[in-house]
Design a protein around this motif. Structure first.
Motif, PDB file in Angstrom:
ATOM      1  N   GLN A 172       2.855 -14.134  -0.683  1.00 57.66           N
ATOM      2  CA  GLN A 172       2.968 -12.644  -0.916  1.00 57.66           C
ATOM      3  C   GLN A 172       1.718 -12.295  -1.597  1.00 57.66           C
ATOM      4  OE1 GLN A 172       4.780 -11.371   1.569  1.00 57.66           O
ATOM      5  NE2 GLN A 172       6.204 -10.308   0.250  1.00 57.66           N
ATOM      6  N   TYR A 193      -1.288  -9.795  -0.088  1.00 50.67           N
ATOM      7  CA  TYR A 193      -1.874  -8.495  -0.731  1.00 50.67           C
ATOM      8  C   TYR A 193      -3.362  -8.628  -1.423  1.00 50.67           C
ATOM      9  CZ  TYR A 193       3.405  -7.706  -0.582  1.00 50.67           C
ATOM     10  OH  TYR A 193       4.465  -7.844  -0.269  1.00 50.67           O
ATOM     11  N   ASP A 208      -5.306  -8.273   1.457  1.00 47.06           N
ATOM     12  CA  ASP A 208      -5.372  -6.819   2.227  1.00 47.06           C
ATOM     13  C   ASP A 208      -6.237  -5.734   1.638  1.00 47.06           C
ATOM     14  OD1 ASP A 208      -3.604  -5.042   3.948  1.00 47.06           O
ATOM     15  OD2 ASP A 208      -3.440  -4.019   1.915  1.00 47.06           O
ATOM     16  N   TRP A 261      -1.435   0.101  -0.704  1.00 49.56           N
ATOM     17  CA  TRP A 261      -1.535  -1.110  -1.120  1.00 49.56           C
ATOM     18  C   TRP A 261      -0.532  -1.314  -2.236  1.00 49.56           C
ATOM     19  CZ3 TRP A 261      -4.664  -2.899  -5.866  1.00 49.56           C
ATOM     20  CH2 TRP A 261      -4.541  -4.453  -5.813  1.00 49.56           C
ATOM     21  N   MET A 269       3.010  -1.360  -0.979  1.00 48.59           N
ATOM     22  CA  MET A 269       3.303  -2.700  -0.276  1.00 48.59           C
ATOM     23  C   MET A 269       3.615  -3.778  -1.549  1.00 48.59           C
ATOM     24  SD  MET A 269       0.927  -3.527   2.906  1.00 48.59           S
ATOM     25  CE  MET A 269      -0.257  -4.197   1.831  1.00 48.59           C
ATOM     26  N   PHE A 270       2.843  -3.948  -2.575  1.00 48.23           N
ATOM     27  CA  PHE A 270       3.375  -5.017  -3.256  1.00 48.23           C
ATOM     28  C   PHE A 270       4.472  -4.691  -4.411  1.00 48.23           C
ATOM     29  CE2 PHE A 270      -0.733  -3.395  -5.857  1.00 48.23           C
ATOM     30  CZ  PHE A 270       0.052  -3.168  -7.211  1.00 48.23           C
ATOM     31  N   GLY A 315       8.167  -7.099  -1.733  1.00 48.09           N
ATOM     32  CA  GLY A 315       7.093  -7.124  -2.681  1.00 48.09           C
ATOM     33  C   GLY A 315       7.320  -8.205  -3.734  1.00 48.09           C
TER      34      GLY A 315
END
Length: 182
Positions: free
Chosen positions: A46, A50, A53, A106, A109-110, A124
């Motif tokens: 993950q 990230y 990304d 961003w 997302m995390f 996340g």
């Protein structure tokens, strides 16, 4: 006349049950260790996703590259304008608006906003902090999060910039990606 006994005695049955129990406890513990290792691996994957990304978002918005620098822990508020790719073409954003939107998305997302259970983020990374350092075209992205079990600080041998990202403890895990955006 000799008497033969067929079958098992109670002591033999008890010994075999003890051996079976010890074996099952070992298998159960092995299963727990495997689950923890699998989760740690998933968290690392993950974090890699990230970090890549945001690097790709910076590549798409090179004119604002230096302004992506900072430390992020999920506290950025929603920007006034959403800059998602729009099929209808209704919204055209400036590079500044795009950067603000990129960082907001961003962080969401995390922090795991896209996966929720009973109003709590379950996706996340756990207790995540991300840091971006930019030196010319050289970019360093550090993702830190809290691991499942105590081991050692994930950044004990890292650069001073990486060490300053997140809170130092024996459960901190980290991923550091260094790249150049040309």
């Amino acid at each position: 006349m000799s008497a033969k006994r067929n079958g098992f005695s109670l002591i033999e049955v008890m010994v075999s049950l003890v051996i079976l129990t010890i074996g099952l406890v070992g298998i159960f513990n092995l299963h727990i260790v495997a689950k923890r290792g699998s989760f740690e691996s998933f968290q690392q994957t993950q974090a890699s996703y990230y970090a890549n990304d945001i690097i790709n978002r910076m590549r798409m918005n090179r004119s604002e590259l230096i302004n992506y620098q900072g430390s992020y822990s999920g506290t950025t508020s929603a920007p006034a304008k959403a800059c998602d790719v729009n099929v209808g073409g209704n919204s055209i954003c400036t590079s500044v608006e795009t950067r603000v939107w990129d960082l907001y998305q961003w962080e969401r997302m995390f922090q795991g906003d896209s996966e929720q259970s009973s109003g709590t983020n379950v996706g996340g990374l756990d207790s995540s902090v991300a840091c971006i350092d930019i030196n010319g075209r050289d970019v360093t992205v550090v993702m830190t999060w809290r691991g499942v079990r105590a081991s050692s600080d994930g950044l004990s041998e890292a650069s001073s910039f990486a060490k300053s990202c997140g809170t130092s403890n024996d459960r901190r895990r980290a991923l550091v990606i260094e790249t150049a955006i040309i």
